[in-house]
Enzyme design. Sequence first.
Site, PDB file in Angstrom:
ATOM      1  N   GLY A  71       0.817  -1.207   0.000  1.00 38.29           N
ATOM      2  CA  GLY A  71       0.000   0.000   0.000  1.00 38.29           C
ATOM      3  C   GLY A  71       0.851   1.257   0.000  1.00 38.29           C
TER       4      GLY A  71
ATOM      5  N   GLY B  68       1.701   3.088  -2.438  1.00 34.84           N
ATOM      6  CA  GLY B  68       1.461   3.984  -3.563  1.00 34.84           C
ATOM      7  C   GLY B  68       0.739   5.260  -3.217  1.00 34.84           C
ATOM      8  CB  SER B  69      -1.806   6.669  -2.169  1.00 34.90           C
ATOM      9  OG  SER B  69      -2.588   5.606  -1.650  1.00 34.90           O
TER      10      SER B  69
ATOM     11  CG  ASP C 183      -0.452   0.750  -4.098  1.00 35.81           C
ATOM     12  OD1 ASP C 183      -0.398   1.333  -3.007  1.00 35.81           O
ATOM     13  OD2 ASP C 183      -1.481   0.719  -4.804  1.00 35.81           O
TER      14      ASP C 183
ATOM     15  CG  ASP D  16      -4.948  -8.973  -5.344  1.00 38.78           C
ATOM     16  OD1 ASP D  16      -5.185  -8.685  -4.152  1.00 38.78           O
ATOM     17  OD2 ASP D  16      -5.799  -9.496  -6.093  1.00 38.78           O
TER      18      ASP D  16
ATOM     19  CB  SER E  62      -8.730   1.825  11.448  1.00 41.58           C
ATOM     20  OG  SER E  62      -9.644   2.912  11.502  1.00 41.58           O
TER      21      SER E  62
ATOM     22  CE1 TYR F 218     -10.306   0.180   6.525  1.00 45.58           C
ATOM     23  CE2 TYR F 218     -11.167   1.201   8.517  1.00 45.58           C
ATOM     24  CZ  TYR F 218     -10.163   1.061   7.583  1.00 45.58           C
ATOM     25  OH  TYR F 218      -9.007   1.793   7.712  1.00 45.58           O
TER      26      TYR F 218
ATOM     27  CE  LYS G  15      -7.280  -1.333   8.210  1.00 46.31           C
ATOM     28  NZ  LYS G  15      -5.917  -1.536   7.680  1.00 46.31           N
TER      29      LYS G  15
ATOM     30  CB  THR H 178      -5.275   8.468   3.841  1.00 51.07           C
ATOM     31  OG1 THR H 178      -6.453   7.880   4.430  1.00 51.07           O
ATOM     32  CG2 THR H 178      -4.226   8.690   4.929  1.00 51.07           C
TER      33      THR H 178
END
Length: 252
Positions: free
Chosen positions: A11, A13-14, A35, A64, A147, A160, A164, A195
Site C-alpha cells: 500500500g 502507492g499513496s 501497491d 494484490d 484503525s 472494515y 482491522k 488519506t
Amino acid sequence: MFANRIALITGGGSGIGRAVANILAKESASIVIADQSINGANETKQLIESQVKSGVKHLSLEVDVSQMDSLKRVFKAINENYDNRVATLLVNCAGITRDQMMTKLSEQDFDKVIAVNLKGTFMATQLFCQQMIENKQTDGSVVNVSSVSAKLGNIGQSNYNASKAGVEALTRTAAQEMAKFNIRVNVVMPGFINTPIVQTIPQKVLDQLISNIPLRRQGKPEEVGEAIAFLLSPKSSYITGTILQVSGGLAL
C-alpha cells in the site's frame, strides 16, 4: 538509522504508505513499494528518488495482497533485485473499504475487505517471517496498520472494522510467536488521517468526527509515518505486540 536495510511497504502507492516510504528513504533504507496501483507505486518511487539523492536502490511493484501468488512474486523480486538479500522491515499499509450498512452489505464486499485488510496482512507477515527465519536474519520488525474504527466502531463499516480488529489480534499472536527469532510485530492505530480512504467519508460525517477529536483536526500521513518509523527502528527494540494509537486524542 536504516542503512543497509530493505523495507517492504504494501500500500505504498499513496497515503500513509507513501509517507513512511519517504521517511525511511531519508534514513537510507532501500524501499520496496508494493501497491495494487503500479502507477501509484511508481509515483512514490519517483518522489523519494527526487527528494533523497543517496544512490540507494528502490523498487516499485504491483501486488494484490489478497493473493498469495502475487505476494510471493514480490518477495522473489526483492531477492532478485537485491543480490538474494531479504527484507527485514515490513509495513502492511494495504487496505480498502467497501462501505455499506450491515443489513445491505453484500457477501462479496465483506469478503473482499477481509481478504485485503486482514488476510493480506497475514500472508505478507507470514512470508516475511518465513524468509527472515530461513535466511537466519535476527533483527526484523513488522508494523501493521489498524484503525481507530476498530476500537470505536463506525456506521457503515462492519467489514472494515472487523478486518482491522482482526489485524490487532493477529499482531498480538505473531509478536508472541516471532519473539524467539527477534522479529518484533506491532500495530499503529491511526485516527482520522487525510488519506484517500478517509476522503471517501462524506464531509458532514467527517466534520462531526473531527469535532470529537481533542486536537480538533485530521492527522497527516507523515504523523503516522513517523510513528511507524519509530516502531521499525532500534529505538523501539523492547517493544513488541503493542498498539500505538495516533489519533489526536480520539478514543484514548
